[in-house]
Design an enzyme around this catalytic site. Structure first.
Site, mmCIF file in Angstrom:
data_model
loop_
_atom_site.group_PDB
_atom_site.id
_atom_site.type_symbol
_atom_site.label_atom_id
_atom_site.label_comp_id
_atom_site.label_asym_id
_atom_site.label_seq_id
_atom_site.Cartn_x
_atom_site.Cartn_y
_atom_site.Cartn_z
ATOM 1 N N ARG A 127 -35.954 50.076 33.111
ATOM 2 C CA ARG A 127 -37.305 50.312 32.594
ATOM 3 C C ARG A 127 -38.059 51.353 33.441
ATOM 4 O O ARG A 127 -38.690 52.270 32.908
ATOM 5 C CB ARG A 127 -38.080 48.994 32.590
ATOM 6 C CG ARG A 127 -39.501 49.087 32.102
ATOM 7 C CD ARG A 127 -40.206 47.743 32.244
ATOM 8 N NE ARG A 127 -39.576 46.730 31.411
ATOM 9 C CZ ARG A 127 -39.943 46.453 30.161
ATOM 10 N NH1 ARG A 127 -40.933 47.124 29.608
ATOM 11 N NH2 ARG A 127 -39.329 45.506 29.479
ATOM 12 N N ARG A 205 -35.020 36.546 35.126
ATOM 13 C CA ARG A 205 -34.514 37.922 35.065
ATOM 14 C C ARG A 205 -34.155 38.407 36.463
ATOM 15 O O ARG A 205 -34.820 38.055 37.444
ATOM 16 C CB ARG A 205 -35.574 38.862 34.485
ATOM 17 C CG ARG A 205 -36.211 38.426 33.213
ATOM 18 C CD ARG A 205 -37.233 39.442 32.740
ATOM 19 N NE ARG A 205 -36.581 40.660 32.317
ATOM 20 C CZ ARG A 205 -36.706 41.195 31.103
ATOM 21 N NH1 ARG A 205 -37.478 40.618 30.202
ATOM 22 N NH2 ARG A 205 -36.079 42.308 30.775
ATOM 23 N N ASP A 324 -47.682 46.100 22.558
ATOM 24 C CA ASP A 324 -47.894 44.691 22.883
ATOM 25 C C ASP A 324 -49.347 44.255 22.727
ATOM 26 O O ASP A 324 -49.616 43.067 22.551
ATOM 27 C CB ASP A 324 -47.430 44.398 24.311
ATOM 28 C CG ASP A 324 -45.920 44.286 24.437
ATOM 29 O OD1 ASP A 324 -45.255 44.227 23.384
ATOM 30 O OD2 ASP A 324 -45.419 44.260 25.572
ATOM 31 N N ALA A 337 -40.350 47.678 22.477
ATOM 32 C CA ALA A 337 -40.661 49.033 22.930
ATOM 33 C C ALA A 337 -40.474 50.044 21.802
ATOM 34 O O ALA A 337 -41.247 51.007 21.690
ATOM 35 C CB ALA A 337 -39.784 49.396 24.119
#
Length: 447
Positions: A127, A205, A324, A337
């Site tokens: 990212r 994560r 978002d 995204a």
């Protein structure tokens, strides 16, 4: 033909509007709040369409944060059009096959991952790296990006809209709220403050170097470090675990989704505890615990849920929420995204076609064009999660496959906006503007 940074585009779409217009040629000024993927995409395409853009970002400096992010082919065709393919491709993973197992390690499906698909590439990478590249590209176009901006208020009148940032009043024709799920602009759009709810799920994560953590030396984990990018998945009751190597098998991303009803009123990202994470895969294929335990640290990310907003635009139609801020996605959609990119591209096009005197009409057209498509894409995330978490022991093959429908991944947001603009305008002018309606829920097989 018109060009920008080497990108070539046809001069018009039957309306005499260039896909890449001269700088500031429309006279439309746009304030974009937030320099994430949604805000950057909107600003970049707005610059290409001849609008004047300023981005206001609260962070004082850019940081390459996060782990893996996925952009579908629908967003990929936009990046390629911007001339970013070679840069993105060099840092992205290139997985040939997704291998899905049950919790005991039995292989249920080897799903090919064709790339390109529907005439465009997908991009899956870190990212922070991809965001930095997009940020640099926006700066190279001369977009005014102001960091360290605390936007405390949004406002609009009949003729303009604006914000208060660092105590300064800034005016424009349109304000775009691209500041994520905590967006302050949501209150102006809704007329009340809506609180995020727990989705009932959370994710542990991690992202780390395989060699540094000994993944390549451990016989239980070395299978994922074979000099190429690999993607393994395990599914079980109320849980799915995805392990994804990248950079030629040198980096590893672990993402495990599980049931969690924790209160997320104030914050939903915390340091994770490894012992809690490993409890989730007790009794599973031992490779799962082995992979998870290699992580030097974990992020415990609570997945938030918000009811679909009845509208993404303010009453005066000079404020629009994108990404978002308007419609958070579950990770299983792999589209959050991508839909944010589509939002920004579509808005830039309709503003170009409508012109400065019809900004309010353009914003309403944008919502009408986007709303049902976005909701349909959101529902895929819920369907995939439920498909994996409720899989029966006998489920194999397509019963557990990730859907890749052409209506979703084959979409060209820029081309589509040009194509439907006239019909959308006519409908609004003849019938008046009506709030969007939710599409029907479709099973994942028909997604």
């Amino acid at each position: 033909m018109s060009t920008m940074n080497g990108a070539t585009s046809p001069d018009n779409h039957g309306k005499g509007f260039a896909q890449v217009a001269p700088p500031n040629s429309t006279g439309i000024k746009i304030i974009v709040v937030g320099a994430g993927f949604a805000g950057l995409a909107c600003a970049i395409e707005s610059k290409r369409k001849g609008h004047e853009v300023v981005i206001l970002e609260k962070f004082k400096e850019l940081k390459a944060l996060g782990d893996i992010i996925s952009f579908g082919n629908n967003a990929g065709r936009v990046f390629e059009r911007w001339g970013l393919h070679d840069k993105f491709w060099a840092v992205c993973s290139h997985v040939e096959t997704l291998m899905i197992h049950n919790s005991q390690g039995e292989l249920l499906l080897e799903q090919p991952n064709p790339d390109p698909l529907f005439g465009a590439y997908a991009y899956n990478g870190h990212r922070g790296e991809l965001h930095t590249m997009l940020f640099d590209y926006a700066q190279s176009l001369g977009i005014d990006i102001r960091l360290g901006q605390d936007v405390t208020e949004y406002w609009e009148t009949d003729n303009e809209a604006g914000v208060i940032a660092n105590s300064e009043k800034i005016a424009a024709d349109v304000v775009v709220g691209a500041d994520g799920v905590r967006s302050r602009a949501r209150t102006l759009v809704l007329g009340y403050e809506d609180k995020p709810k727990s989705s009932g799920y959370a994710v542990y994560r991690s992202w780390f170097d395989c060699a540094e953590q000994g993944v390549d030396k451990d016989p239980m984990t070395s299978f994922i470090c074979q000099g190429k990018d690999l993607f393994y998945g395990w599914i079980g009751k109320d849980v799915h675990f995805l392990a994804h190597s990248s950079s030629g098998g040198k980096k590893l991303s672990n993402v495990i989704t599980h049931k969690d009803d924790a209160d997320i009123a104030e914050s939903w990202s915390f340091p994770g505890k490894m012992e809690d994470c490993l409890k989730i895969v007790e009794g599973w294929d031992p490779r799962c615990a082995a992979l998870l335990s290699k992580a030097p640290s974990l992020v415990d990310w609570k997945l938030v849920y918000r009811d679909p907003m009845p509208t993404w635009i303010s009453k005066g139609a000079r404020l629009a929420l994108i990404g978002d801020a308007a419609h958070p996605f579950l990770p299983t959609s792999q589209q959050g995204a991508s839909q944010a990119v589509e939002d920004g591209v579509t808005l830039a096009v309709v503003l170009q076609l409508a012109g400065k005197e019809n900004v309010h009409l353009a914003v309403r057209e944008w919502e009408k064009i986007r709303y049902q498509r976005v909701r349909r894409a959101q529902l895929i995330g819920e369907s995939v999660r439920d498909m994996w978490h409720k899989a029966k022991p006998e489920d194999r093959g397509n019963a557990v496959a990730l859907p890749r429908p052409e209506w979703l991944l084959g979409h060209d947001a820029e081309k589509h906006a040009y194509e439907v603009y006239d019909a959308t305008t006519k409908e609004i002018q003849e019938k008046g503007y009506e709030l969007p309606t939710l599409p029907p829920v479709v099973p994942v097989a028909g997604a």
